[in-house]
Design a protein around this motif. Structure first.
Motif, PDB file in Angstrom:
ATOM      1  N   SER A 198      -8.584 -11.909 -13.652  1.00  0.00           N
ATOM      2  CA  SER A 198      -9.752 -10.931 -13.189  1.00  0.00           C
ATOM      3  C   SER A 198      -9.946 -10.252 -13.486  1.00  0.00           C
ATOM      4  N   PRO A 199     -10.775  -9.348 -13.540  1.00  0.00           N
ATOM      5  CA  PRO A 199     -11.206  -8.009 -14.521  1.00  0.00           C
ATOM      6  C   PRO A 199     -11.460  -7.147 -13.371  1.00  0.00           C
ATOM      7  N   PHE A 200     -11.564  -8.157 -11.869  1.00  0.00           N
ATOM      8  CA  PHE A 200     -12.133  -7.146 -10.648  1.00  0.00           C
ATOM      9  C   PHE A 200     -10.450  -6.776 -10.383  1.00  0.00           C
ATOM     10  N   ILE A 201      -9.293  -7.005 -10.777  1.00  0.00           N
ATOM     11  CA  ILE A 201      -8.154  -6.124 -10.067  1.00  0.00           C
ATOM     12  C   ILE A 201      -8.925  -4.466 -10.826  1.00  0.00           C
ATOM     13  N   SER A 202      -9.325  -4.306 -11.841  1.00  0.00           N
ATOM     14  CA  SER A 202      -9.590  -2.800 -12.573  1.00  0.00           C
ATOM     15  C   SER A 202     -10.451  -1.774 -11.444  1.00  0.00           C
ATOM     16  N   ASN A 203     -10.517  -2.622  -9.878  1.00  0.00           N
ATOM     17  CA  ASN A 203     -11.428  -1.901  -9.039  1.00  0.00           C
ATOM     18  C   ASN A 203     -10.164  -0.629  -8.425  1.00  0.00           C
ATOM     19  N   LEU A 204      -9.000  -1.664  -8.140  1.00  0.00           N
ATOM     20  CA  LEU A 204      -8.094  -1.523  -7.626  1.00  0.00           C
ATOM     21  C   LEU A 204      -7.710   0.512  -8.282  1.00  0.00           C
ATOM     22  N   THR A 205      -8.292   1.406  -7.902  1.00  0.00           N
ATOM     23  CA  THR A 205      -7.839   2.103  -9.778  1.00  0.00           C
ATOM     24  C   THR A 205      -6.270   3.308  -9.210  1.00  0.00           C
ATOM     25  N   ARG A 206      -6.220   3.365  -7.886  1.00  0.00           N
ATOM     26  CA  ARG A 206      -4.866   3.679  -7.530  1.00  0.00           C
ATOM     27  C   ARG A 206      -3.484   2.623  -7.845  1.00  0.00           C
ATOM     28  N   LEU A 207      -3.583   1.526  -8.257  1.00  0.00           N
ATOM     29  CA  LEU A 207      -3.024   0.248  -8.692  1.00  0.00           C
ATOM     30  C   LEU A 207      -1.826   0.695  -9.586  1.00  0.00           C
ATOM     31  N   ARG A 208      -0.358   0.987  -9.096  1.00  0.00           N
ATOM     32  CA  ARG A 208       0.767   0.953 -10.218  1.00  0.00           C
ATOM     33  C   ARG A 208       1.772  -0.018 -10.335  1.00  0.00           C
ATOM     34  N   ARG A 209       1.659  -1.019  -9.504  1.00  0.00           N
ATOM     35  CA  ARG A 209       2.714  -2.330 -10.082  1.00  0.00           C
ATOM     36  C   ARG A 209       1.658  -3.187 -10.403  1.00  0.00           C
ATOM     37  N   LEU A 210       1.778  -3.676 -10.893  1.00  0.00           N
ATOM     38  CA  LEU A 210       0.785  -4.858 -11.409  1.00  0.00           C
ATOM     39  C   LEU A 210       1.612  -6.560 -12.302  1.00  0.00           C
ATOM     40  N   CYS A 221       0.503  -1.689  -0.328  1.00  0.00           N
ATOM     41  CA  CYS A 221       0.450   0.091   0.077  1.00  0.00           C
ATOM     42  C   CYS A 221       0.711   0.880  -0.122  1.00  0.00           C
ATOM     43  N   ASN A 222       0.540   2.176  -0.334  1.00  0.00           N
ATOM     44  CA  ASN A 222       0.786   3.217   0.387  1.00  0.00           C
ATOM     45  C   ASN A 222       1.204   3.877   1.446  1.00  0.00           C
ATOM     46  N   GLU A 223       2.811   5.230   1.474  1.00  0.00           N
ATOM     47  CA  GLU A 223       2.564   4.993   2.605  1.00  0.00           C
ATOM     48  C   GLU A 223       1.842   5.267   4.189  1.00  0.00           C
ATOM     49  N   GLN A 224       0.741   5.676   3.730  1.00  0.00           N
ATOM     50  CA  GLN A 224      -0.706   6.134   4.384  1.00  0.00           C
ATOM     51  C   GLN A 224      -1.370   4.811   5.017  1.00  0.00           C
ATOM     52  N   HIS A 225      -1.879   3.852   3.962  1.00  0.00           N
ATOM     53  CA  HIS A 225      -2.122   2.954   4.215  1.00  0.00           C
ATOM     54  C   HIS A 225      -3.735   3.230   3.674  1.00  0.00           C
ATOM     55  N   HIS A 226      -3.443   3.883   2.386  1.00  0.00           N
ATOM     56  CA  HIS A 226      -5.339   4.465   2.089  1.00  0.00           C
ATOM     57  C   HIS A 226      -5.621   4.176   0.804  1.00  0.00           C
ATOM     58  N   ARG A 227      -4.247   3.518   0.093  1.00  0.00           N
ATOM     59  CA  ARG A 227      -4.889   2.517  -0.654  1.00  0.00           C
ATOM     60  C   ARG A 227      -3.896   1.691  -1.338  1.00  0.00           C
ATOM     61  N   VAL A 228      -3.981  -0.089  -2.037  1.00  0.00           N
ATOM     62  CA  VAL A 228      -3.355  -0.865  -2.576  1.00  0.00           C
ATOM     63  C   VAL A 228      -2.637  -0.701  -3.979  1.00  0.00           C
ATOM     64  N   MET A 229      -1.384   0.024  -3.831  1.00  0.00           N
ATOM     65  CA  MET A 229       0.003   0.275  -4.756  1.00  0.00           C
ATOM     66  C   MET A 229       0.382  -0.807  -6.136  1.00  0.00           C
ATOM     67  N   GLU A 230       0.736  -1.669  -4.978  1.00  0.00           N
ATOM     68  CA  GLU A 230       1.534  -2.908  -5.567  1.00  0.00           C
ATOM     69  C   GLU A 230       1.011  -4.349  -5.142  1.00  0.00           C
ATOM     70  N   ILE A 231       0.868  -5.281  -6.609  1.00  0.00           N
ATOM     71  CA  ILE A 231       0.595  -6.219  -6.615  1.00  0.00           C
ATOM     72  C   ILE A 231       1.474  -7.279  -7.348  1.00  0.00           C
ATOM     73  N   ASP A 232       1.919  -7.886  -6.949  1.00  0.00           N
ATOM     74  CA  ASP A 232       3.671  -8.835  -6.690  1.00  0.00           C
ATOM     75  C   ASP A 232       3.121 -10.273  -6.227  1.00  0.00           C
ATOM     76  N   LEU A 233       2.544 -10.415  -7.720  1.00  0.00           N
ATOM     77  CA  LEU A 233       2.829 -12.101  -7.490  1.00  0.00           C
ATOM     78  C   LEU A 233       3.540 -13.462  -8.475  1.00  0.00           C
ATOM     79  N   SER A 234       4.274 -12.203  -8.285  1.00  0.00           N
ATOM     80  CA  SER A 234       5.353 -13.446  -9.625  1.00  0.00           C
ATOM     81  C   SER A 234       5.957 -14.716  -8.729  1.00  0.00           C
ATOM     82  N   SER A 235       6.380 -15.413 -10.178  1.00  0.00           N
ATOM     83  CA  SER A 235       6.556 -17.073  -9.316  1.00  0.00           C
ATOM     84  C   SER A 235       5.769 -17.313  -8.667  1.00  0.00           C
ATOM     85  N   SER A 236       3.800 -17.083  -8.749  1.00  0.00           N
ATOM     86  CA  SER A 236       3.919 -17.788  -6.956  1.00  0.00           C
ATOM     87  C   SER A 236       2.573 -19.082  -7.484  1.00  0.00           C
ATOM     88  N   GLN A 237       3.188 -19.820  -9.019  1.00  0.00           N
ATOM     89  CA  GLN A 237       2.325 -20.938  -9.467  1.00  0.00           C
ATOM     90  C   GLN A 237       0.539 -20.636  -9.557  1.00  0.00           C
TER      91      GLN A 237
END
Length: 632
Positions: free
Chosen positions: A84-96, A62-78
């Motif tokens: 899912s299109p639900f990811i589009s609801n993370l409107t402040r996402l910066r890194r996927l 999340c960002n420093e204030q823990h207000h929004r999710v900023m990054e999803i890093d699921l690399s090499s998680s099998q």
């Protein structure tokens, strides 16, 4: 009035807090919905639960204030499933980052709502379909796109050209077709482009390159592109690259590009240039010497000819040089010895002549030297063997004469292979070869070596393949060869007719037929006897079975006494069948000999029998009994 102002400030703060709380709940709901839509066989997302704060979810930032999710890093998680299109609801996402999983299906067009997205990485999955053009409709902040190693099809969307801040675009190893979009010219911030291993067509993108002043890496390998002038002119493209003042790596291999190497090839900042597997012809221009920072140069598998220019010795930073599979002639430049960083030299499969420069031995970093399949003459210079770090040495298929220098024993670090075969080397079998303890493959076949194979060869404890065939070796076959435990059953070649075999039990050391290539004499256990092309002389454990062709190995007979009756019988059957196969393989009339495929098939059945399959039969086409082997 002050109270009113304070009231509105407090109200605003409460509204902001409520909004932030709602946004976090929205982000959490989106992630939990995403989790439900996929399979997680390793429980990588085990703590994605209702009672866990979303900012504490594994691989979530999340960002420093823990207000929004900023990054999803699921690399090499099998992970397995669709994105899912639900990811589009993370409107402040910066890194996927979803790379190196097993996601399949298409990229949801809904992701276009992620207008703050900076990094989008989905490489190494099983994604299909086209890249949705709408995804790039809000890409003003997008800097990194990596969709490599998937199964995307269709054309690359022209809308990518609207991503004005794009820094890195990787689309390699897909099934894209068509040309690079003309809109790519607008991406003036581009630093790295990799679209290799697709089915892209059109001319090399000179106009685009001219508008990418910040370009450092360009990979177009293995597409269907062509050079200018109907695939005859490389000059415009390399001239355009001169505008990229910080260019480091260019790969144009495997495209069938035509034309000659232009003088504009000499880019002063270039470190890596790969032009292998094309149709480039003519000589190497002298301007090649201006590649002052180049560390790797590959011109392998082209139609280049003429002499290797002395100017290559000006490439003071060069570490790897690939010039094999061309038509270069003349001598190997002595000045190559000036390249003190040179670790690999591949000049194989050309028409180079003259002697091997002993000065190559001054290359203290040299690890790989391939000079095979040329017209080189003279003796092997002893100074060449000063390269103590040499891992691979291949001088095969030349016209080298003289003895193998005793200094070969100094190559203590040679680990992969040494190949001196198919020359005219003379003299006794060099005992110094036995000091190469780390070598994996050794081939000195098809020379004029004579004398005995020294027992000390067993010092090569790492060896997996030995080929001494087509020489004039004689005398005792060392029992110590059986101690080479890494030696593979089909990888001991001592003669003209058959490979020597090592049984799965590690006891029956060698099976050998002696033809015109290796002769000998003498008597006793393990003796090589020269009895002509049509006679099979086998060296293996006989276990009481002595063939008319003198099958003798007393040490193995002694070893067999400790085995059970069942194992001894299996050996007897195996040896008998191998002897019969050996006799058939050495028939003077070709029509009486089995084909290699037939012989390999019978050896495979014999291996299965030795592994416990007692139902196997031996092909009557080779003269073997067609009865089923049993324990009767």
């Amino acid at each position: 009035m002050a109270y009113i102002r304070l009231f509105f400030i407090l109200l605003l703060l409460r509204l902001v807090s409520a909004y932030q709380h709602h946004s976090l709940l929205q982000d959490k709901a989106a992630l939990l919905a995403f989790k439900k839509s996929i399979l997680d066989p390793t429980s990588a997302l085990a703590n994605w639960k209702d009672d866990v704060h979303v900012c504490n979810f594994t691989r979530i930032k999340c960002n420093e204030q823990h207000h929004r999710v900023m990054e999803i890093d699921l690399s090499s998680s099998q992970l397995v499933g669709k994105i899912s299109p639900f990811i589009s609801n993370l409107t402040r996402l910066r890194r996927l980052k979803l790379n190196e999983n097993q996601f399949y299906g298409t990229i949801p067009p809904e992701l276009s709502s992620l207008r703050y997205l900076i990094v989008f990485i989905v490489m190494d999955n099983n994604l299909t379909g086209t890249l949705p053009p709408s995804f790039f409709s809000n890409c003003s902040n997008l800097k990194v796109i990596d969709a490599s190693l998937n199964y995307f099809t269709g054309q690359i969307p022209a809308q990518i050209g609207d991503c004005a801040t794009l820094w890195s675009l990787n689309l390699y190893n897909n099934n894209f077709t068509g040309q690079l979009p003309a809109s790519f010219t607008n991406i003036t911030s581009l630093s790295s482009l990799d679209v290799g291993y697709n089915f892209l067509s059109g001319e090399l993108p000179s106009d685009m390159v001219r508008n990418w002043p910040n370009l450092t890496n360009l990979y177009l390998s293995y597409n269907n592109m062509s050079s200018h002038g109907n695939n005859t002119n490389l000059y415009p493209f390399f001239a355009a690259l001169r505008n990229c003042t910080d260019l480091k790596e260019v790969a144009l291999d495997g495209m069938g590009l035509g034309g000659t190497l232009p003088s504009s090839i000499a880019h002063p900042s270039l470190k890596f240039l790969d032009l292998q597997a094309n149709r480039i012809f003519g000589p190497i221009p002298r301007e090649i010497g201006n590649l002052s920072n180049i560390t790797e140069l590959s011109l392998t598998s082209n139609l280049l000819n003429g002499a290797i220019p002395e100017e290559i010795s000006l490439l003071s930073m060069l570490e790897r040089l690939f010039l094999s599979h061309n038509f270069f002639s003349g001598r190997i430049p002595v000045t190559l010895s000036k390249l003190k960083h040179l670790g690999l030299v591949d000049l194989a499969n050309n028409k180079l002549s003259g002697e091997i420069p002993g000065s190559l031995g001054d290359l203290g970093q040299l690890s790989y030297l391939f000079l095979n399949n040329n017209l080189l003459s003279g003796s092997i210079p002893s100074k060449l063997l000063n390269c103590e770090n040499l891992y691979k040495l291949d001088l095969s298929y030349n016209q080298l004469i003289g003895r193998i220098p005793p200094q070969i024993a100094e190559l203590r670090e040679i680990r992969i292979f040494i190949n001196l075969s198919h020359n005219h080397l003379q003299g006794p079998w060099p005992i110094e070869l036995s000091k190469l303890a780390n070598v994996l493959e050794m081939d000195i076949s098809s020379n004029n070596l004579s004398g005995n194979i020294f027992p000390q060869i067993s010092s090569c404890i790492a060896v997996t393949t030995i080929n001494f065939s087509h020489n004039s070796l004689q005398g005792l076959l060392p029992d110590s060869l059986g101690d080479l435990r890494n030696l593979q059953p089909s990888n001991v070649l001592l003669n003209d007719d058959m490979t020597a075999l090592v049984s799965d039990f590690g006891i029956a050391r060698l099976l050998m037929t002696v033809g015109a290539g290796n002769g000998g004499g003498g008597g006793g256990g393990g003796v090589i006897e020269n009895m002509g092309n049509s006679t099979a002389n086998m060296l293996t454990g006989s276990i009481g079975y002595i063939a008319p062709e003198k099958v003798v190995d007393s040490c193995l007979i002694r070893a067999s006494r400790d085995q059970s009756a069942e194992v001894r019988r299996m050996w007897e059957v195996a040896i008998g069948e191998l002897i019969e196969l050996g006799i058939l393989c050495t028939q003077e009339t070709p029509s009486n000999r089995p084909t290699m495929l037939d012989a390999a098939d019978d050896l495979d059945r014999l291996k299965r029998y030795l592994s416990g399959d007692t139902t196997v039969t031996f092909a009557s086409s080779l003269g073997f009994s067609s009865s089923t082997l049993s324990n009767d």
